[in-house]
Design a protein around this motif. Structure first.
Motif, mmCIF file in Angstrom:
data_model
loop_
_atom_site.group_PDB
_atom_site.id
_atom_site.type_symbol
_atom_site.label_atom_id
_atom_site.label_comp_id
_atom_site.label_asym_id
_atom_site.label_seq_id
_atom_site.Cartn_x
_atom_site.Cartn_y
_atom_site.Cartn_z
ATOM 1 N N ILE A 103 1.128 -1.064 0.358
ATOM 2 C CA ILE A 103 0.115 -0.089 0.297
ATOM 3 C C ILE A 103 0.787 1.457 -0.187
ATOM 4 N N VAL A 104 0.653 2.031 -0.841
ATOM 5 C CA VAL A 104 1.152 3.140 -1.200
ATOM 6 C C VAL A 104 0.899 4.251 -0.550
ATOM 7 N N ILE A 105 0.836 4.891 0.948
ATOM 8 C CA ILE A 105 0.430 5.633 1.626
ATOM 9 C C ILE A 105 0.472 7.252 1.328
ATOM 10 N N LYS A 106 -0.762 8.115 0.741
ATOM 11 C CA LYS A 106 -0.047 9.394 0.402
ATOM 12 C C LYS A 106 -0.991 10.316 1.944
ATOM 13 N N ALA A 107 -0.760 11.155 2.116
ATOM 14 C CA ALA A 107 -1.238 11.808 3.604
ATOM 15 C C ALA A 107 -1.023 13.218 3.424
ATOM 16 N N LYS A 108 -1.966 13.919 4.165
ATOM 17 C CA LYS A 108 -1.307 15.821 4.260
ATOM 18 C C LYS A 108 -1.718 15.539 5.852
ATOM 19 N N ALA A 109 -0.784 15.981 6.360
ATOM 20 C CA ALA A 109 -0.952 15.802 8.146
ATOM 21 C C ALA A 109 -0.836 17.770 8.348
ATOM 22 N N GLN A 110 -2.289 18.263 8.692
ATOM 23 C CA GLN A 110 -2.226 19.900 9.547
ATOM 24 C C GLN A 110 -1.420 20.029 10.364
ATOM 25 N N ILE A 111 -0.892 20.299 11.565
ATOM 26 C CA ILE A 111 -0.055 20.877 12.907
ATOM 27 C C ILE A 111 -0.898 21.967 13.374
ATOM 28 N N GLY A 112 -1.559 21.963 14.023
ATOM 29 C CA GLY A 112 -1.162 23.817 14.801
ATOM 30 C C GLY A 112 -1.283 23.764 16.560
ATOM 31 N N TYR A 113 -2.583 24.341 16.688
ATOM 32 C CA TYR A 113 -2.941 25.217 18.549
ATOM 33 C C TYR A 113 -4.521 24.918 18.273
ATOM 34 N N PRO B 256 2.140 22.763 19.767
ATOM 35 C CA PRO B 256 1.300 22.393 18.448
ATOM 36 C C PRO B 256 1.269 21.242 18.410
ATOM 37 N N GLU B 257 -0.053 20.204 18.019
ATOM 38 C CA GLU B 257 -0.263 19.018 17.904
ATOM 39 C C GLU B 257 -1.164 18.333 16.291
ATOM 40 N N VAL B 258 -0.986 17.626 16.391
ATOM 41 C CA VAL B 258 -1.765 16.951 15.496
ATOM 42 C C VAL B 258 -3.407 17.655 15.219
ATOM 43 N N LEU B 259 -3.423 18.041 14.195
ATOM 44 C CA LEU B 259 -5.655 18.650 14.287
ATOM 45 C C LEU B 259 -5.816 17.671 13.139
ATOM 46 N N SER B 260 -5.246 17.012 12.195
ATOM 47 C CA SER B 260 -5.349 16.262 11.564
ATOM 48 C C SER B 260 -4.967 15.755 9.986
ATOM 49 N N ILE B 261 -4.699 14.171 9.875
ATOM 50 C CA ILE B 261 -4.828 13.779 8.602
ATOM 51 C C ILE B 261 -5.561 13.099 8.033
ATOM 52 N N GLU B 262 -5.006 13.367 7.169
ATOM 53 C CA GLU B 262 -6.116 12.649 5.447
ATOM 54 C C GLU B 262 -5.454 11.648 4.489
ATOM 55 N N PRO B 263 -5.923 10.598 4.711
ATOM 56 C CA PRO B 263 -4.697 9.773 4.082
ATOM 57 C C PRO B 263 -5.610 9.618 2.698
ATOM 58 N N GLU B 264 -4.682 8.921 1.989
ATOM 59 C CA GLU B 264 -5.323 8.386 0.699
ATOM 60 C C GLU B 264 -4.351 7.081 0.221
ATOM 61 N N LEU B 265 -4.884 6.086 0.060
ATOM 62 C CA LEU B 265 -4.517 4.788 -0.273
ATOM 63 C C LEU B 265 -4.599 4.083 -1.514
ATOM 64 N N GLU B 266 -3.148 3.487 -2.176
ATOM 65 C CA GLU B 266 -2.824 2.907 -3.612
ATOM 66 C C GLU B 266 -2.499 2.007 -3.005
ATOM 67 N N PHE B 267 -3.707 0.805 -3.248
ATOM 68 C CA PHE B 267 -2.961 -0.904 -3.447
ATOM 69 C C PHE B 267 -2.205 -1.505 -4.759
ATOM 70 N N TYR B 268 -1.105 -1.917 -4.735
ATOM 71 C CA TYR B 268 -0.462 -2.853 -5.147
ATOM 72 C C TYR B 268 0.091 -4.066 -4.485
ATOM 73 N N ASP B 269 0.388 -5.047 -5.377
ATOM 74 C CA ASP B 269 0.899 -6.551 -5.529
ATOM 75 C C ASP B 269 -0.604 -7.018 -4.737
ATOM 76 N N VAL B 270 -1.807 -6.624 -5.046
ATOM 77 C CA VAL B 270 -2.976 -7.587 -3.979
ATOM 78 C C VAL B 270 -3.266 -9.083 -3.823
ATOM 79 N N LYS B 271 -2.484 -10.239 -2.900
ATOM 80 C CA LYS B 271 -2.997 -11.294 -2.871
ATOM 81 C C LYS B 271 -4.259 -11.827 -1.994
ATOM 82 N N ASN B 272 -5.188 -11.753 -2.679
ATOM 83 C CA ASN B 272 -6.194 -12.858 -1.499
ATOM 84 C C ASN B 272 -6.085 -14.470 -1.283
#
Length: 209
Positions: free
Chosen positions: A83-93, A117-133
């Motif tokens: 899984i390739v995780i692409k995420a935007k993290a927002q730090i603030g108060y 300061p603290e983590v206010l939000s994390i918005e991940p996007e997941l891309e799946f590769y080499d999936v094996k059931n």
């Protein structure tokens, strides 16, 4: 002549009493107005709630594996994916956590503590590769929810080493100055002398226009 003098003295006495009552009423109204202003101002600052200071983009490769066992653990079935995780993290108060109070007499808001300061939000996007059931262990829609939670946890663990928290701490002064601008909108002043301010930050304050 005596009656006229008594009437004249009565008028003067009445005027003095009326002026005293008027002055007392005006002071009371001014005090109520000042108290109301400070209360509204404190709530206005806190209503900003969470203030984003910095943002960071992350791209991580996450290897996911899940094994289920059946028939008294004699048979196992594994599902896995890259899984390739692409995420935007927002730090603030979180401005609800600041400590401050109003000095109505001096028309001043005193800031005594500023949150970390603290983590206010994390918005991940997941891309799946080499999936094996596996044979009886396949990916389901519910897996996406749990993988999103795992992705957020994974990114959150990466934030301390990214330098975002340190950058947010350096931006704290700008947040304080923003609060100062809000306070100045009604002619009050912000007192933040109780805060620990670095020499570099003091230099910024002294040179600002």
């Amino acid at each position: 002549m005596g009656d006229v003098l008594e009437v004249f003295l009565g008028l003067i006495l009445g005027a003095i009493i009326m002026y005293w009552f008027f002055s007392l009423f005006r002071k009371k109204k001014n005090k109520e107005l000042t108290t109301h202003q400070s209360t509204v101002l404190l709530e206005k600052i806190k209503s900003v709630c969470k203030l984003i200071s910095v943002e960071g983009d992350f791209a991580e490769i996450y290897k996911y594996e899940n094994t289920k066992e059946r028939f008294l653990s004699l048979v196992s079935s594994k599902k896995k994916a890259l899984i390739v995780i692409k995420a935007k993290a927002q730090i603030g108060y979180d401005l609800k956590k600041i400590l401050m109070h109003a000095d109505d007499g001096k028309r001043k808001i005193i800031l005594t503590n500023f949150p970390q300061p603290e983590v206010l939000s994390i918005e991940p996007e997941l891309e799946f590769y080499d999936v094996k059931n596996g044979l009886f262990n396949t990916f389901t829609p519910d897996d996406l929810t749990s993988l999103n939670q795992e992705a957020k946890k994974h990114i959150k663990e990466k934030i301390p080493e990214s330098g975002l928290m340190e950058t947010a701490r350096k931006e704290a002064l700008q947040t304080v100055l923003l609060i100062e601008k809000i306070v100045e909108t009604i002619g009050w002043k912000l007192d933040y002398t109780a805060l620990e301010i670095s020499e570099k930050q003091k230099e910024v304050l002294e040179n600002r226009t």
